[in-house]
Design a protein around this motif. Structure first.
Motif, PDB file in Angstrom:
ATOM      1  N   ARG A 146       0.939  -1.196   0.112  1.00 36.25           N
ATOM      2  CA  ARG A 146       0.001   0.165   0.053  1.00 36.25           C
ATOM      3  C   ARG A 146       0.716   1.258   0.015  1.00 36.25           C
ATOM      4  NH1 ARG A 146      -2.994  -3.031   3.894  1.00 36.25           N
ATOM      5  NH2 ARG A 146      -1.942  -1.740   5.583  1.00 36.25           N
ATOM      6  N   GLN A 147       1.807   1.250   0.760  1.00 34.24           N
ATOM      7  CA  GLN A 147       2.828   2.381   1.006  1.00 34.24           C
ATOM      8  C   GLN A 147       3.420   2.538  -0.407  1.00 34.24           C
ATOM      9  OE1 GLN A 147       4.796   1.010   4.379  1.00 34.24           O
ATOM     10  NE2 GLN A 147       3.275   1.462   5.682  1.00 34.24           N
ATOM     11  N   LEU A 148       3.994   1.593  -0.998  1.00 33.47           N
ATOM     12  CA  LEU A 148       4.676   1.526  -2.271  1.00 33.47           C
ATOM     13  C   LEU A 148       3.601   2.271  -3.247  1.00 33.47           C
ATOM     14  CD1 LEU A 148       6.820   1.052  -4.566  1.00 33.47           C
ATOM     15  CD2 LEU A 148       5.997  -1.345  -4.660  1.00 33.47           C
ATOM     16  N   ALA A 149       2.453   1.932  -3.387  1.00 29.75           N
ATOM     17  CA  ALA A 149       1.484   2.403  -4.470  1.00 29.75           C
ATOM     18  C   ALA A 149       1.212   3.855  -4.080  1.00 29.75           C
ATOM     19  CB  ALA A 149       0.091   1.900  -4.115  1.00 29.75           C
ATOM     20  N   ALA A 150       1.374   4.287  -2.706  1.00 28.06           N
ATOM     21  CA  ALA A 150       1.330   5.960  -2.597  1.00 28.06           C
ATOM     22  C   ALA A 150       2.635   6.594  -3.064  1.00 28.06           C
ATOM     23  CB  ALA A 150       1.296   6.046  -1.030  1.00 28.06           C
ATOM     24  N   LEU A 151       3.474   5.830  -2.620  1.00 31.82           N
ATOM     25  CA  LEU A 151       4.807   6.464  -3.380  1.00 31.82           C
ATOM     26  C   LEU A 151       4.929   6.595  -5.033  1.00 31.82           C
ATOM     27  CD1 LEU A 151       7.326   4.384  -1.389  1.00 31.82           C
ATOM     28  CD2 LEU A 151       6.946   6.927  -1.146  1.00 31.82           C
ATOM     29  N   GLN A 152       4.449   5.569  -5.775  1.00 35.20           N
ATOM     30  CA  GLN A 152       4.310   5.777  -7.157  1.00 35.20           C
ATOM     31  C   GLN A 152       3.355   7.027  -7.611  1.00 35.20           C
ATOM     32  OE1 GLN A 152       3.044   1.684  -7.386  1.00 35.20           O
ATOM     33  NE2 GLN A 152       4.951   0.961  -8.128  1.00 35.20           N
ATOM     34  N   CYS A 153       2.230   7.206  -6.621  1.00 37.56           N
ATOM     35  CA  CYS A 153       1.496   8.346  -6.876  1.00 37.56           C
ATOM     36  C   CYS A 153       2.200   9.652  -6.838  1.00 37.56           C
ATOM     37  CB  CYS A 153       0.305   8.366  -6.084  1.00 37.56           C
ATOM     38  SG  CYS A 153      -0.896   7.127  -6.289  1.00 37.56           S
ATOM     39  N   LEU A 154       3.269   9.682  -6.059  1.00 40.30           N
ATOM     40  CA  LEU A 154       3.959  10.837  -5.964  1.00 40.30           C
ATOM     41  C   LEU A 154       4.929  11.215  -7.197  1.00 40.30           C
ATOM     42  CD1 LEU A 154       5.212  10.634  -2.156  1.00 40.30           C
ATOM     43  CD2 LEU A 154       3.351  12.345  -3.312  1.00 40.30           C
ATOM     44  N   LEU A 155       5.214  10.048  -7.865  1.00 41.92           N
ATOM     45  CA  LEU A 155       6.003  10.250  -8.979  1.00 41.92           C
ATOM     46  C   LEU A 155       5.100  10.386 -10.519  1.00 41.92           C
ATOM     47  CD1 LEU A 155       8.608   7.495  -8.287  1.00 41.92           C
ATOM     48  CD2 LEU A 155       8.913  10.021  -7.940  1.00 41.92           C
ATOM     49  N   LEU A 156       3.719  10.151 -10.259  1.00 42.55           N
ATOM     50  CA  LEU A 156       2.844  10.436 -11.773  1.00 42.55           C
ATOM     51  C   LEU A 156       3.207  11.891 -12.246  1.00 42.55           C
ATOM     52  CD1 LEU A 156      -0.463   8.658 -10.364  1.00 42.55           C
ATOM     53  CD2 LEU A 156       1.284   7.599 -12.148  1.00 42.55           C
ATOM     54  N   GLY A 157       3.013  11.824 -13.622  1.00 41.20           N
ATOM     55  CA  GLY A 157       3.357  13.347 -14.093  1.00 41.20           C
ATOM     56  C   GLY A 157       4.557  13.804 -14.321  1.00 41.20           C
ATOM     57  N   TRP A 158       5.578  13.050 -13.563  1.00 36.39           N
ATOM     58  CA  TRP A 158       6.925  13.641 -13.698  1.00 36.39           C
ATOM     59  C   TRP A 158       7.902  12.620 -14.816  1.00 36.39           C
ATOM     60  CZ3 TRP A 158       9.289  17.688 -11.524  1.00 36.39           C
ATOM     61  CH2 TRP A 158      10.695  17.971 -11.743  1.00 36.39           C
ATOM     62  N   ASP A 159       7.997  13.588 -15.832  1.00 37.29           N
ATOM     63  CA  ASP A 159       8.866  12.633 -16.845  1.00 37.29           C
ATOM     64  C   ASP A 159      10.155  12.814 -16.966  1.00 37.29           C
ATOM     65  OD1 ASP A 159       6.340  12.156 -18.038  1.00 37.29           O
ATOM     66  OD2 ASP A 159       6.111  13.908 -19.231  1.00 37.29           O
ATOM     67  N   GLY A 160      10.824  13.711 -16.099  1.00 38.34           N
ATOM     68  CA  GLY A 160      12.314  13.655 -16.010  1.00 38.34           C
ATOM     69  C   GLY A 160      12.946  12.642 -15.156  1.00 38.34           C
TER      70      GLY A 160
END
Length: 255
Positions: A146-160
């Motif tokens: 669950r915590q990993l899924a939350a982390l992945q959301c923080l990276l969404l939309g960042w293409d760099g």
């Protein structure tokens, strides 16, 4: 770098290698010797802050607060060398269904868990990076997922280029958390034969788990990465070895 510096405990047995007053000079020596441009530091307590700042030097800032609702308690920090990186913005989130609520935790999670996210510009190359520092639960694995899924959301939309620096509390190469992170497009900086990091003050061996990973995504090249197994003056710095990586974006050094 990612480095679980190990929190101080209220009392120790005589000769205990876990004693903070014994380990502190070794922690400082490692940080001072390597002076990472970015470092995730886990299990930090307020009484350790001045020694960490002293070891890293005046150009480093420590981003992050305590994980409790009042901003106190154990913290996971992102240390940034501001001579190398401009901090364009940063925020701390709790890995829960209410990430902006301080002290919140997921159902069944052992502790509140935080992530410090920073958007950075490399002063040498002008490249923008996103870096996240965190520390996941030791149990159960469903909480880490669950915590990993939350982390992945923080990276969404960042293409760099993007980095996740953490004590994952899950074994690299042999956990569902590892499988899920790589399935989500992240890549490890260390080679598969890298040694374990969670040694518990014993000589590491084949069964020592590697709980500390630096993962990357986007246009990132790994120039080198290693587990820092040295013991300054023969002293264990922590019950974890740090991990150090040198990274590059588009031909220019970036970390």
């Amino acid at each position: 770098m990612t480095f679980n510096v190990r929190r101080p405990l209220p009392r120790y047995r005589r000769g205990d290698p876990d004693a903070w007053f014994t380990r502190a000079p070794a922690v400082q020596a490692l940080l001072h010797a390597h002076r990472p441009g970015l470092a995730a530091l886990q299990e930090v307590q307020p009484e350790q802050l001045h020694l960490l700042r002293e070891a890293l030097g005046p150009e480093h800032v420590l981003l992050g607060t305590g994980r409790d609702a009042d901003g106190h308690g154990e913290r996971c920090l992102l240390a940034v060398d501001t001579g190398r990186f401009a901090v364009d913005g940063w925020r701390q989130r709790w890995l829960s269904r209410t990430p902006e609520v301080p002290g919140s935790r997921g159902s069944g999670d052992a502790f509140p868990r935080t992530a410090v996210l920073a958007d950075l510009t490399d002063r040498r190359t002008g490249v923008a990076w996103r870096a996240v520092a965190t520390h996941l639960d030791p149990w159960p694995e469903s909480a880490r997922l669950r915590q990993l899924a939350a982390l992945q959301c923080l990276l969404l939309g960042w293409d760099g280029p993007r980095l996740l620096l953490a004590d994952w509390n899950a074994a690299a190469g042999r956990s569902r958390t590892w499988d899920a992170a790589l399935a989500g497009g992240l890549r490890d900086t260390l080679p598969p034969e890298a040694p374990g990091t969670f040694h518990r003050y014993r000589e590491p061996g084949a069964r020592t788990p590697r709980l500390d990973w630096i993962l990357h995504g986007g246009p990132v090249r790994v120039l080198g990465a290693r587990v820092l197994t040295e013991r300054p003056r023969g002293v264990w710095a922590s019950d974890h070895f740090p991990v150090l990586a040198e990274l590059e974006h588009d031909g220019g050094p970036a970390g």
